[in-house]
Motif scaffolding. Structure first.
Motif, mmCIF file in Angstrom:
data_model
loop_
_atom_site.group_PDB
_atom_site.id
_atom_site.type_symbol
_atom_site.label_atom_id
_atom_site.label_comp_id
_atom_site.label_asym_id
_atom_site.label_seq_id
_atom_site.Cartn_x
_atom_site.Cartn_y
_atom_site.Cartn_z
ATOM 1 N N ILE A 170 36.183 61.341 -134.328
ATOM 2 C CA ILE A 170 37.095 59.937 -134.567
ATOM 3 C C ILE A 170 38.320 60.604 -135.181
ATOM 4 C CG2 ILE A 170 37.067 57.847 -135.734
ATOM 5 C CD1 ILE A 170 34.125 57.811 -135.811
ATOM 6 N N THR A 198 33.782 45.656 -130.980
ATOM 7 C CA THR A 198 34.256 46.712 -131.139
ATOM 8 C C THR A 198 33.827 47.361 -132.343
ATOM 9 O OG1 THR A 198 36.252 46.113 -129.919
ATOM 10 C CG2 THR A 198 36.349 48.175 -130.902
ATOM 11 N N GLU A 202 28.303 54.281 -131.943
ATOM 12 C CA GLU A 202 28.388 55.490 -131.327
ATOM 13 C C GLU A 202 28.008 56.690 -132.548
ATOM 14 O OE1 GLU A 202 30.856 56.556 -128.535
ATOM 15 O OE2 GLU A 202 31.163 54.650 -127.781
ATOM 16 N N ILE A 239 37.072 58.501 -130.479
ATOM 17 C CA ILE A 239 37.573 57.522 -130.558
ATOM 18 C C ILE A 239 38.705 57.549 -131.446
ATOM 19 C CG2 ILE A 239 37.074 55.489 -132.159
ATOM 20 C CD1 ILE A 239 33.894 55.757 -131.576
ATOM 21 N N ILE A 289 31.449 50.910 -132.581
ATOM 22 C CA ILE A 289 32.011 52.309 -133.246
ATOM 23 C C ILE A 289 30.553 52.648 -134.057
ATOM 24 C CG2 ILE A 289 33.407 53.249 -135.116
ATOM 25 C CD1 ILE A 289 35.581 51.399 -133.863
#
Ligand code: SF4
Ligand code: SF4
Ligand code: SF4
Ligand code: FES
Length: 1004
Positions: free
Chosen positions: A424, A531, A538, A453, A535
């Motif tokens: 990320i 969203t 994930e 991300i 995250i």
């Protein structure tokens, strides 16, 4: 050393090996002299050259593409293997003229030359065929000569899969294949970022640095007709003499070159990635940068590290001390300048006390130099007023990590970023600010399916590559990061076992984040709840998450809080203490980590030992023979305020362009004018130097020895490649001269002696010695006295008394300068790939300046439409703190009412910090550069687009999986060399339409 788990039998002798490694690695370890033109260990098997053929279990295969398996019997010297290798190499010679004696690449490392010698080639069968294309010399830094290109594809592989810029391909289906940029554009009009990967891995002279051409050899600057005549002579001689005598001649010439070409190991002086390489010099001419096996970078570089060294020999270098007299500067001797400094420092200290002086160390200089600067302040003058530019970027990240995990550094290495299941990036334009580090993430993402991300305001390259790109409202990262953490805890998705064993403070933390619901986060950040849930999932599903962040996070009013929130999130998900996970606060300058490690900070001495700890002060006093001041000093932000308050009277600043890079530059400049005495030490007469009373000429990294510490906490040595120019001196020598002029009696004769002192006083560096850092060796702190280092932090717990990390309750601090009716636009700013920081060094490079001549303001297409703007239009940006005139670049990298200005500019009047304010991160005083509102006034003047067409941003990359050698194998004129010799069945070797040829060991 690799860990062996099997054996293969090579020419009758069992050899240890690792299952799955390329067989060629075993053969190389054994010391067999096997040709391998296209193989490069950092690129992996490319399989274009066929020169590495051997027999495995009776079958002729490419040893580079054959993976080791138990029970393999390898024979390298069968007739079939030898003749096939020779035949394969002969084909390559059809693409390459051997004019080694007059070739700038004849430096002992040319693969074509060396393979010709290795195979004892006397005559070639395949006639040389030039290609029907001109050389491409359009790029300012390197050129491509199709006539010398053997189509090995190393450059394509490097560009596609190591740098992952995806510019290069080979048109295998063409009657005359060649390397293409963006499918056939001139290099300078392509997406090429001039990173130099392709040039560095090219095994011959097809791709060469322009700085080498006509410079490296004894006879390589021949006029073109003479050069061609020399080549004709060689070609005419070859049929009668064979290549033997010709190669002998060229080897003699190469040996003579050795006497004039120096190869010196150094470390890049730009960003915190810490790339290391050799610099080749001939007298003062920099021939090239040769990266081979840097511990952080391997063969990788970016445009700055590979090609951005013109500043070292710039005519603008300071070569003598300068003293201000009657409003102008005049040259002075060192004695006069040092005498004046000592007198004024003494006078000011006597009159106003030691705290009337302030010292600014440089994060571009070495550890040893940062050490001496803080020692000068503390031990000679008697003040803790010492700081470095980590205050401008890194301090909030360090604060967030100290609060939670105890060490303010990257958790692991770049290798861990490569290994992670999920990376990320928050507020980091990694591909431009940390280019080589970004390549490893791009590579893992492209080849290994790593998830990526990105959270940022701009849709830069990493954002475009990301699996998920979010654009939170400016300055709100804390909220979405914390909402994700809350969601994870609320749904029992945390790593409970990890928290129980290794983390304190869960209950308090859980209570503190109660307000940060997904709904609240959506309202504040603009990121929708689904969203955010994605995250969260994930992260918990990934096999290791690394979060990297940079100035987009830290240069906010709540930079420390957001950094803390990031670390909290990593803690609850168990993403510390293991490879491929952790916190990566990407360090900006080459030695910003080291400058802080060295204690160039107002509240810490070296290794973050607190100055108000009496035991620490006693330890230092015992070594230095003087008492250290107890009270924490002023940071650089506070020093500026103290100048206004009249309590700080004198400053000694080295290697920092503080007048441009500090926020609210007008305020800072005006402060400098109030100083009673100001010493600036730099390589150039900087904008900041224009306020000085004495300017001291320093030497850049290539002219001195020392160490840098990169973002991975990796300490590396640099060696002197050139003598200091004119009367300039390495900073450590200058600081010692100043200290001794003040009566200190220091006697360091080499930076290694300074490091010995550092190791004795700083536990993090206790095992660091110059011997342990020799050549390309490096150590990652903490380094124990026995020399063992710590590539991965926290493997045995956290550096707190109970070895447990601490969840730290933090809270959201909202931006102060949100746009309003008067200042209706949000202004963001940051680095660009081509220039480093304000650009004092990179603007000295004509090639880099051709790519990016100056600064500009990025305007979104929608705002441009609304205001009737086109690229090139001059506008005046006005903030509450100042104004600049700058040209517009319309780009979809920004959206809506958000603007972006690069921080680099050759004109101090245009610096973005004329617009930024003095408000700061509350905990560290790092300026909230990213929190600026402006209005835009459109001026009548139209002009050129400020970003020229030769910039890579206009290119159109051509992504593919690599060199795609199968397409070569499908050519009608391709035969597997063994097949050519008739010793193996052609039918078994020729590639079918869709698959890799059998028996060729191709398992990639
Ligand atoms: S981006 Fe340009 S310089 Fe870098 S590897 Fe690709 S073609 Fe070469
Ligand atoms: S230019 Fe590329 S394909 Fe040609 S020889 Fe060099 S690395 Fe190989
Ligand atoms: S600027 Fe950074 S990424 Fe580029 S070569 Fe230097 S250290 Fe490496
Ligand atoms: S080294 Fe080129 S095919 Fe193996």
């Amino acid at each position: 050393m690799p860990s062996f788990d099997t054996h293969v039998t090579v020419n009758g002798v069992p050899q240890p090996a690792t299952s799955g490694e390329p067989l060629i690695e075993v053969l190389n370890r054994v010391g067999l002299e096997l040709p391998q033109v296209c193989y490069h260990p950092q690129l992996g098997p490319i399989q274009t050259c066929d020169t590495c053929l051997v027999n495995v279990n009776g079958e002729l295969v490419r040893s580079c593409a054959t993976r080791v398996a138990a029970g393999q019997t390898v024979q390298t010297e069968t007739d079939a293997a030898r003749t096939s290798r020779a035949a394969a190499f002969d084909k390559l010679l059809g693409n390459h003229l051997l004019y080694c004696t007059v070739c700038d690449n004849n430096n002992g490392n040319c693969v074509m030359h060396n393979t010709t010698a290795l195979l004892k080639v006397e005559h070639q069968v395949t006639p040389y065929q030039p290609k029907p294309y001109p050389k491409d010399e359009t790029n300012p830094f390197y050129r491509y000569d199709p006539d010398q290109c053997i189509l090995c594809g190393r450059c394509v592989e490097a560009c596609q899969n190591l740098q992952v810029n995806e510019t290069l391909t080979i048109n295998w289906e063409d009657p005359h294949p060649r390397v293409l940029w963006d499918g056939g554009r001139p290099i300078n009009e392509s997406s090429c970022v001039s990173c130099g990967h392709c040039v560095s891995v090219c095994p011959c002279n097809a791709l060469m640095e322009k700085s080498m051409l006509g410079e490296a050899g004894l006879m390589t600057d021949l006029p073109l007709p003479v050069f061609h005549a020399a080549i004709d002579l060689v070609k005419a001689a070859e049929p009668s003499t064979g290549y033997g005598p010709i190669l002998q001649l060229s080897e003699t010439e190469a040996a003579i070159r050795e006497e004039s070409i120096e190869r010196t190991k150094t470390v890049c002086t730009y960003c915190g990635v810490g790339c290391s390489f050799e610099v080749w010099t001939k007298a003062r001419h920099i021939l090239k940068i040769e990266p081979t096996h840097g511990p952080a970078n391997g063969v990788s570089t970016c445009i700055k590290g590979k090609f951005g060294w013109d500043y070292v020999n710039s005519e603008k270098r300071l070569t003598t001390p300068l003293i201000r007299e009657n409003g102008a500067f005049r040259p002075a001797s060192w004695d006069e300048a040092l005498g004046l400094i000592a007198r004024r420092f003494r006078e000011i200290r006597a009159q106003h006390g030691p705290d009337a002086l302030g010292f600014i160390a440089s994060s571009k200089c070495t550890n040893e130099e940062a050490w001496l600067m803080q020692k000068l302040g503390r031990a000679v003058i008697g003040t803790n007023n010492i700081d470095n530019c980590s205050r401008y970027c890194q301090s909030p990240a360090t604060m967030g990590l100290w609060r939670t995990v105890g060490y303010g550094g990257d958790s692991g290495s770049i290798h861990d970023l490569e290994q992670a299941g999920l990376v990320i990036g928050i507020g980091t334009n990694t591909a431009e600010s940390h280019p080589v580090l970004a390549t490893r993430v791009k590579r893992a993402h492209k080849l290994r399916g790593q998830r990526l991300i990105v959270a940022d305001l701009r849709e830069h390259e990493m954002a475009r590559r990301a699996d998920l790109f979010i654009r939170p409202n400016p300055g709100t990262d804390f909220v979405w990061v914390t909402a994700v953490a809350k969601y994870i805890l609320d749904h029992g998705l945390e790593d409970r076992a990890f928290i129980e064993r290794w983390v304190n403070g869960l209950d308090e933390y859980r209570a503190s984040i109660a307000p940060y619901t997904l709904a609240y986060a959506e309202e504040v950040t603009g990121i929708n709840q689904d969203t955010l849930k994605q995250i969260a999932h994930e992260i918990v599903q990934a096999d290791g998450t690394c979060i990297m962040w940079a100035m987009g996070v830290t240069q906010q009013c709540g930079g420390s809080e957001t950094s803390t929130a990031i670390s909290n999130l990593l803690l609850i998900t168990g993403n510390y203490m293991r490879p491929g996970a952790g916190a990566y606060p990407l360090r900006g300058h080459n030695n910003v980590q080291g400058a802080s490690d060295m204690g160039a900070m107002p509240n810490f001495v070296g290794g973050y030992q607190k100055i108000d700890d009496s035991a620490v002060r006693e330890k230092f006093a015992a070594r230095w023979g003087v008492e250290l001041p107890q009270k924490a000093g002023l940071d650089n932000h506070e020093m500026v305020d103290a100048i206004y308050q009249g309590t700080l009277k004198a400053m000694y600043l080295k290697g920092e362009e503080m007048g441009i890079v500090d926020s609210n530059a007008n305020y800072v400049d005006a402060a400098f004018e109030r100083l009673e005495f100001f010493v600036v030490q730099d390589v150039f007469f900087s904008h900041t130097a224009s306020f000085a009373d004495v300017v001291l000429p320093a030497s850049p990294s290539l002219e001195k020895e020392g160490t840098f510490t990169n973002t991975e906490r990796r300490i590396q040595r640099l060696y002197r490649a050139l003598e200091p120019l004119g009367d300039s001196k390495p900073d450590w020598e200058i600081i010692q001269l100043v200290a001794n002029a003040l009566g200190a009696g220091w006697n360091y004769t080499h930076p290694s002696e300074i490091m010995e002192e550092i190791a004795a006083l700083v536990p993090l560096y206790s095992g660091v010695t110059y011997e342990r850092l020799e050549g390309f060796k490096s150590l990652q702190w903490p380094v124990l006295p026995d020399g063992s280092d710590t590539p991965l932090l926290f493997t045995e717990g956290f550096p707190f008394p109970d070895r447990k990390a601490r969840l730290y309750p933090a809270s959201f601090i909202a931006p102060q300068e949100t746009p309003d009716a008067e200042y209706d636009l949000h202004l963001n700013n940051g680095r660009m790939l081509e220039h480093f920081h304000e650009g004092n060094m990179t603007f000295k490079s004509p090639g880099i300046t051709e790519k990016v001549p100056g600064t500009f303001v990025e305007v979104s297409p929608e705002l441009a439409r609304e205001r009737g703007l086109e690229s090139g239009r001059l506008v005046r940006l006005v903030s509450r703190h100042g104004d600049v005139r700058v040209r517009v670049l319309v780009t979809d990298w920004v959206e809506g009412k958000q603007l972006y200005m690069p921080m680099n500019t050759p004109d101090a009047r245009q610096a973005v910090n004329r617009l930024t304010g003095s408000h700061t991160d509350l905990s560290t005083h790092t300026p909230a550069y990213k929190d600026t509102a402006v209005r835009m006034e459109i001026l009548p003047e139209e002009g050129e687009n400020p970003l020229p067409r030769v910039n890579h941003r206009y290119g159109h990359p051509t992504p593919q999986r690599g060199v795609e050698v199968e397409r070569k194998w499908r050519r009608a004129d391709y035969r597997f060399p063994g097949a050519l010799e008739g010793r193996v069945q052609i039918a078994r070797r020729v590639a079918p339409e869709t698959s890799t040829p059998t028996g060729m060991g191709s398992d990639d």
